[in-house]
Design a protein around this motif. Structure first.
Motif, PDB file in Angstrom:
ATOM      1  N   THR A   1     -33.873 -26.166  44.066  1.00 29.41           N
ATOM      2  CA  THR A   1     -33.694 -24.937  44.832  1.00 29.41           C
ATOM      3  C   THR A   1     -34.894 -24.684  45.746  1.00 29.41           C
ATOM      4  N   ALA A   2     -36.115 -24.857  45.217  1.00 26.96           N
ATOM      5  CA  ALA A   2     -37.322 -24.622  46.004  1.00 26.96           C
ATOM      6  C   ALA A   2     -37.421 -25.589  47.178  1.00 26.96           C
ATOM      7  N   ALA A   3     -37.119 -26.859  46.940  1.00 28.87           N
ATOM      8  CA  ALA A   3     -37.220 -27.864  48.002  1.00 28.87           C
ATOM      9  C   ALA A   3     -36.215 -27.593  49.114  1.00 28.87           C
ATOM     10  N   LEU A   4     -34.987 -27.233  48.742  1.00 32.84           N
ATOM     11  CA  LEU A   4     -33.950 -27.035  49.751  1.00 32.84           C
ATOM     12  C   LEU A   4     -34.109 -25.696  50.483  1.00 32.84           C
ATOM     13  N   GLU A   5     -34.665 -24.696  49.819  1.00 35.17           N
ATOM     14  CA  GLU A   5     -35.020 -23.466  50.525  1.00 35.17           C
ATOM     15  C   GLU A   5     -36.046 -23.771  51.613  1.00 35.17           C
ATOM     16  N   ALA A   6     -37.045 -24.568  51.252  1.00 38.98           N
ATOM     17  CA  ALA A   6     -38.074 -24.948  52.224  1.00 38.98           C
ATOM     18  C   ALA A   6     -37.475 -25.741  53.382  1.00 38.98           C
TER      19      ALA A   6
ATOM     20  N   GLU B   1     -53.679 -28.665  42.932  1.00 37.53           N
ATOM     21  CA  GLU B   1     -52.625 -28.391  43.910  1.00 37.53           C
ATOM     22  C   GLU B   1     -51.774 -29.628  44.157  1.00 37.53           C
ATOM     23  N   GLU B   2     -52.423 -30.775  44.319  1.00 38.64           N
ATOM     24  CA  GLU B   2     -51.694 -32.013  44.577  1.00 38.64           C
ATOM     25  C   GLU B   2     -50.832 -32.402  43.381  1.00 38.64           C
ATOM     26  N   LEU B   3     -51.383 -32.295  42.166  1.00 35.44           N
ATOM     27  CA  LEU B   3     -50.628 -32.670  40.973  1.00 35.44           C
ATOM     28  C   LEU B   3     -49.467 -31.711  40.731  1.00 35.44           C
ATOM     29  N   ALA B   4     -49.642 -30.438  41.098  1.00 39.86           N
ATOM     30  CA  ALA B   4     -48.544 -29.485  40.958  1.00 39.86           C
ATOM     31  C   ALA B   4     -47.379 -29.877  41.846  1.00 39.86           C
ATOM     32  N   PHE B   5     -47.670 -30.287  43.070  1.00 42.18           N
ATOM     33  CA  PHE B   5     -46.599 -30.722  43.958  1.00 42.18           C
ATOM     34  C   PHE B   5     -45.960 -32.002  43.445  1.00 42.18           C
ATOM     35  N   GLU B   6     -46.772 -32.946  42.985  1.00 38.89           N
ATOM     36  CA  GLU B   6     -46.226 -34.190  42.443  1.00 38.89           C
ATOM     37  C   GLU B   6     -45.321 -33.919  41.239  1.00 38.89           C
ATOM     38  N   ALA B   7     -45.684 -32.933  40.428  1.00 38.10           N
ATOM     39  CA  ALA B   7     -44.861 -32.592  39.268  1.00 38.10           C
ATOM     40  C   ALA B   7     -43.513 -32.027  39.712  1.00 38.10           C
ATOM     41  N   VAL B   8     -43.520 -31.192  40.756  1.00 38.18           N
ATOM     42  CA  VAL B   8     -42.267 -30.643  41.271  1.00 38.18           C
ATOM     43  C   VAL B   8     -41.416 -31.748  41.878  1.00 38.18           C
ATOM     44  N   LEU B   9     -42.050 -32.668  42.594  1.00 36.45           N
ATOM     45  CA  LEU B   9     -41.320 -33.784  43.190  1.00 36.45           C
ATOM     46  C   LEU B   9     -40.655 -34.630  42.099  1.00 36.45           C
TER      47      LEU B   9
ATOM     48  N   ALA C   1     -42.736 -23.306  53.272  1.00 37.28           N
ATOM     49  CA  ALA C   1     -42.215 -24.671  53.421  1.00 37.28           C
ATOM     50  C   ALA C   1     -43.249 -25.767  53.223  1.00 37.28           C
ATOM     51  N   SER C   2     -44.508 -25.432  52.973  1.00 38.08           N
ATOM     52  CA  SER C   2     -45.531 -26.450  52.736  1.00 38.08           C
ATOM     53  C   SER C   2     -45.425 -26.971  51.308  1.00 38.08           C
ATOM     54  N   SER C   3     -46.194 -28.010  50.996  1.00 34.06           N
ATOM     55  CA  SER C   3     -46.131 -28.598  49.655  1.00 34.06           C
ATOM     56  C   SER C   3     -46.554 -27.599  48.592  1.00 34.06           C
ATOM     57  N   ARG C   4     -47.600 -26.840  48.848  1.00 34.53           N
ATOM     58  CA  ARG C   4     -48.030 -25.898  47.815  1.00 34.53           C
ATOM     59  C   ARG C   4     -47.085 -24.701  47.713  1.00 34.53           C
ATOM     60  N   ALA C   5     -46.456 -24.309  48.844  1.00 32.72           N
ATOM     61  CA  ALA C   5     -45.478 -23.229  48.790  1.00 32.72           C
ATOM     62  C   ALA C   5     -44.269 -23.640  47.947  1.00 32.72           C
ATOM     63  N   ILE C   6     -43.850 -24.894  48.085  1.00 35.33           N
ATOM     64  CA  ILE C   6     -42.713 -25.392  47.293  1.00 35.33           C
ATOM     65  C   ILE C   6     -43.064 -25.400  45.804  1.00 35.33           C
ATOM     66  N   ALA C   7     -44.294 -25.850  45.478  1.00 37.15           N
ATOM     67  CA  ALA C   7     -44.712 -25.882  44.073  1.00 37.15           C
ATOM     68  C   ALA C   7     -44.749 -24.472  43.485  1.00 37.15           C
ATOM     69  N   ALA C   8     -45.274 -23.529  44.266  1.00 36.80           N
ATOM     70  CA  ALA C   8     -45.354 -22.149  43.782  1.00 36.80           C
ATOM     71  C   ALA C   8     -43.960 -21.538  43.618  1.00 36.80           C
ATOM     72  N   ARG C   9     -43.083 -21.787  44.581  1.00 33.34           N
ATOM     73  CA  ARG C   9     -41.729 -21.240  44.525  1.00 33.34           C
ATOM     74  C   ARG C   9     -40.944 -21.841  43.352  1.00 33.34           C
ATOM     75  N   ALA C  10     -41.119 -23.122  43.098  1.00 33.67           N
ATOM     76  CA  ALA C  10     -40.421 -23.771  41.981  1.00 33.67           C
ATOM     77  C   ALA C  10     -40.832 -23.153  40.649  1.00 33.67           C
ATOM     78  N   ALA C  11     -42.125 -22.821  40.538  1.00 34.19           N
ATOM     79  CA  ALA C  11     -42.597 -22.203  39.293  1.00 34.19           C
ATOM     80  C   ALA C  11     -41.947 -20.839  39.083  1.00 34.19           C
ATOM     81  N   VAL C  12     -41.819 -20.056  40.159  1.00 32.86           N
ATOM     82  CA  VAL C  12     -41.193 -18.737  40.067  1.00 32.86           C
ATOM     83  C   VAL C  12     -39.724 -18.865  39.663  1.00 32.86           C
ATOM     84  N   ILE C  13     -39.027 -19.795  40.312  1.00 35.24           N
ATOM     85  CA  ILE C  13     -37.601 -19.978  40.021  1.00 35.24           C
ATOM     86  C   ILE C  13     -37.405 -20.444  38.577  1.00 35.24           C
ATOM     87  N   ALA C  14     -38.283 -21.312  38.118  1.00 33.28           N
ATOM     88  CA  ALA C  14     -38.176 -21.799  36.734  1.00 33.28           C
ATOM     89  C   ALA C  14     -38.278 -20.649  35.745  1.00 33.28           C
ATOM     90  N   VAL C  15     -39.198 -19.736  35.984  1.00 32.44           N
ATOM     91  CA  VAL C  15     -39.351 -18.572  35.106  1.00 32.44           C
ATOM     92  C   VAL C  15     -38.085 -17.717  35.152  1.00 32.44           C
TER      93      VAL C  15
END
Length: 399
Positions: A310-315, A290-298, A264-278
């Motif tokens: 999906t990643a944000a709402l799972e978190a 790390e910060e830019l990855a989260f900003e990109a997901v946001l 549920a942290s910012s980096r966990a959301i960024a990592a999960r979003a990348a997995v779901i996208a694949v």
């Protein structure tokens, strides 16, 4: 057991100064006679203390109040910029600091990216942050207030363990005090955020109890109980980020598995979003840091990207579960969510509320208000500053 001895003249003088200063701060503009009535001190003592405070530039005379038959009384008010505090927030991918005056007004902000630094390199970045703020200080700072992730011994200013910065048994308070010759107070960043929300965040009458959950690079809760910051017997009250919420989950930097921060942290959301996208066959949002990855997901979430959503709402569901546990354990009527992850907005918040409501005891869940804080991005800086000002001057910061 030995009872405390009689107060010395110096102790009595310092006590009287704090009483008078607090009365002027909290009730000003106020007359000397009203200060005497509110503190129980004699008018002579109040007059002597006020003279000292005027000479020190802490208070000023701001005109006359209404007359009750005689000469109109001269009113006193605190000078907000008479003193400034250096407040630091070391809890995110960017270390931030500010010069804060006695009214809790931010006068200058400095931000330095962490860029993966930890250990001694992260400590050097803290020194650089303070150096830059000192260079801009209009007056000699009252002290340094620090909000940092991890377990913090608030008595000594020692960081017992900060997982994300690889600090263990780091005497940060002592190091800063020795280097700069200033009083220093160190607290957990989530606890500092809770104090800031309690002090500055609400409208109307202040409630006695409050929980603040800070969700960003790490996750933690701060508790204000009966108007007092509660830190726990071992200073770890609110360390919910390292409570396991997933059986056999991902490894956490703390050494555990399935911790709340891993999902549920910012980096966990960024990592999960990348997995779901694949999995969806789309290009993942990415960033060089790390910060830019989260900003990109946001940004992708705001553009309607399904993987980011999906990643944000799972978190959010996991945060809701943690909130439900706090509702059941503490039965506190107001829970404030702070930190970068709250930028996902209304849908994310609604999901947190829904999950908390489904998992908490029904009646308690219905009576609990879950809101996003309004003090970002300075919530930790303000809380750390308030702690320092309270300790040094005896003032209870409020607006």
């Amino acid at each position: 057991m030995r009872l405390p001895g009689k107060a010395t003249h110096r102790q009595t003088r310092e006590h009287n100064h704090r009483l008078v200063l607090r009365a002027v701060y909290e009730f000003g503009p106020i007359s000397r006679a009203e200060v005497a009535r509110s503190t129980g001190l004699t008018r002579t003592t109040v007059s002597d203390v006020v003279t000292d405070l005027l000479d020190d530039g802490m208070v000023e005379e701001v005109g006359r109040g209404p007359s009750s038959g005689g000469k109109a009384p001269i009113l006193l008010s605190i000078i907000g910029d008479a003193r400034q505090v250096i407040g630091l927030d070391l809890g995110e991918a960017v270390f931030s600091g500010a010069l804060v005056n006695l009214h809790g007004e931010v006068r200058r902000v400095v931000e330095l990216p962490v860029d993966g630094r930890d250990g001694d390199e992260a400590l050097a970045l803290v020194f650089r942050l303070v150096d830059e703020l000192l260079a801009d200080a209009a007056v000699s700072p009252l002290g340094i207030g620090v909000g940092t992730p991890g377990l913090v011994d608030a008595r000594t200013g020692t960081i017992l363990w900060a997982v994300n910065l690889q600090w263990q048994d780091l005497p940060l308070g002592g190091l800063l005090a020795e280097r700069y010759g200033l009083p220093t107070n160190v607290a957990n960043d989530s606890q500092a955020a809770a104090l800031a929300e309690y002090t500055f965040g609400g409208d109307g009458p202040r409630q006695a109890n409050l929980v603040t959950i800070k969700i960003g690079r790490g996750i933690g809760a701060g508790l204000v109980l009966n108007g007092t910051l509660f830190q726990g017997d071992g200073f770890g009250a609110g360390e919910i980020g390292h409570v396991a919420v997933v059986d056999d989950g991902a490894a956490c930097r703390c050494g555990g598995f399935g911790c709340l921060e891993t999902v549920a942290s910012s980096r966990a959301i960024a990592a999960r979003a990348a997995v779901i996208a694949v999995e969806l066959g789309s290009a993942p949002a990415s960033g060089a840091t790390e910060e830019l990855a989260f900003e990109a997901v946001l940004a992708a979430y705001r553009a309607g990207d399904p993987a980011a959503r999906t990643a944000a709402l799972e978190a959010a569901r996991y945060i809701g579960r943690a909130v439900a546990g706090l509702i059941g354990a503490l039965n506190i009527g107001r829970i404030v969510l702070d930190g970068p992850v709250t930028a996902f907005g209304d849908e994310w918040l609604a999901t947190v509320r829904d999950e908390a409501g489904r998992r908490a005891f029904g009646l308690l869940g219905r009576d609990t208000e879950i809101v996003v804080g309004r003090l970002a991005p300075n919530v930790v800086v303000l809380g750390a500053s308030a702690l320092l000002i309270t300790r040094e001057l005896g003032l209870s910061l409020s607006r």
